[in-house]
Write a protein that holds these residues in place. Structure first.
Motif, short mmCIF file in Angstrom:
data_model
loop_
_atom_site.label_atom_id
_atom_site.label_comp_id
_atom_site.label_asym_id
_atom_site.label_seq_id
_atom_site.Cartn_x
_atom_site.Cartn_y
_atom_site.Cartn_z
N GLU A 71 -4.45 0.10 -9.78
CA GLU A 71 -3.73 -0.76 -8.71
C GLU A 71 -3.92 -0.76 -7.30
O GLU A 71 -4.06 -1.65 -6.40
N LEU A 72 -3.85 0.57 -6.88
CA LEU A 72 -4.19 0.99 -5.60
C LEU A 72 -5.65 0.70 -5.09
O LEU A 72 -5.75 0.11 -3.86
N LEU A 96 0.96 -1.12 0.01
CA LEU A 96 -0.05 -0.19 0.00
C LEU A 96 0.89 1.33 -0.07
O LEU A 96 0.63 2.30 -0.67
N ARG A 127 -6.36 -7.40 -5.81
CA ARG A 127 -5.05 -7.19 -6.49
C ARG A 127 -4.34 -8.25 -6.57
O ARG A 127 -4.03 -8.97 -5.74
N GLU A 156 -5.83 -3.09 -4.69
CA GLU A 156 -5.02 -3.61 -3.34
C GLU A 156 -5.85 -3.03 -1.99
O GLU A 156 -5.92 -3.95 -1.11
N THR A 216 1.17 6.16 -6.91
CA THR A 216 0.30 6.68 -7.47
C THR A 216 0.22 8.38 -7.43
O THR A 216 0.10 9.11 -8.37
N LEU A 269 2.48 1.51 -3.51
CA LEU A 269 1.58 1.90 -4.62
C LEU A 269 1.07 3.16 -4.52
O LEU A 269 0.69 4.11 -5.21
N SER A 270 0.75 3.83 -2.98
CA SER A 270 0.42 4.97 -2.85
C SER A 270 1.56 6.26 -3.12
O SER A 270 1.10 7.22 -3.81
#
Length: 169
Positions: free
Chosen positions: A148-149, A88, A157, A152, A95, A91-92
């Motif tokens: 994707e985020l 997370l 995901r 997840e 993003t 991905l955060s």
């Protein structure tokens, strides 16, 4: 919604492939012009624009297929909540960076259009034209990272597994 997103990623990949084909044609024209002693002004600049367009437009498709370089050494050591937390976080951060990149790429293309910015070469191409590919590619990449985020966060995901690792020695 999934079909729409996959269509966006595939559409950007198709545009990237088109840029690659046009790049090939530009390089072949450049070679032919040198061999046959005629001039094609700006062909090197156009080849560069097409190369950049191909790279940016392929980013999201590459991400969704698991072909981006990832350092999974630490992630493979983690289990459970720690692994999910690290995913997370990564991905955060990705993003956020992709969104910032998309905003500034679009802003750059828009400002080039407003200020009528042209290339310094003899082709005098309005720079917003090749910058559109960069802006579009970064916007689609940002959409892919948000996708994707969200997947997840929802626990749906499935990290794509690249087959590249299987071919390495």
């Amino acid at each position: 919604m999934r079909r729409l997103l996959e269509g966006i990623y595939s559409g950007a990949a198709a545009l990237a492939a088109l840029c690659m084909v046009l790049l090939l044609l530009a390089v072949l024209l450049s070679i032919a012009s040198r061999q046959l002693h005629f001039q094609t002004p700006g062909i090197d600049a156009y080849a560069g624009y097409l190369m950049a367009g191909a790279g940016f437009l392929a980013l999201a498709h590459t991400l969704k297929r698991g072909e981006h370089i990832r350092v999974t050494l630490v992630l493979n050591l983690l289990r459970g909540r720690w692994k999910k937390g690290a995913e997370l976080w990564a991905l955060s951060a990705a993003t956020l960076l992709a969104l910032l990149f998309a905003v500034y790429s679009c802003k750059l293309a828009w400002q080039s259009h407003v200020f009528n910015d042209i290339s310094t070469g003899n082709d005098a191409t309005p720079l917003w034209l090749p910058q559109i590919a960069m802006a579009l590619g970064t916007v689609v990449l940002a959409i892919a990272f948000v996708d994707e985020l969200v997947l997840e966060l929802l626990g749906r995901r499935e990290p794509p597994q690249s087959s590249e690792a299987l071919r390495n020695e």
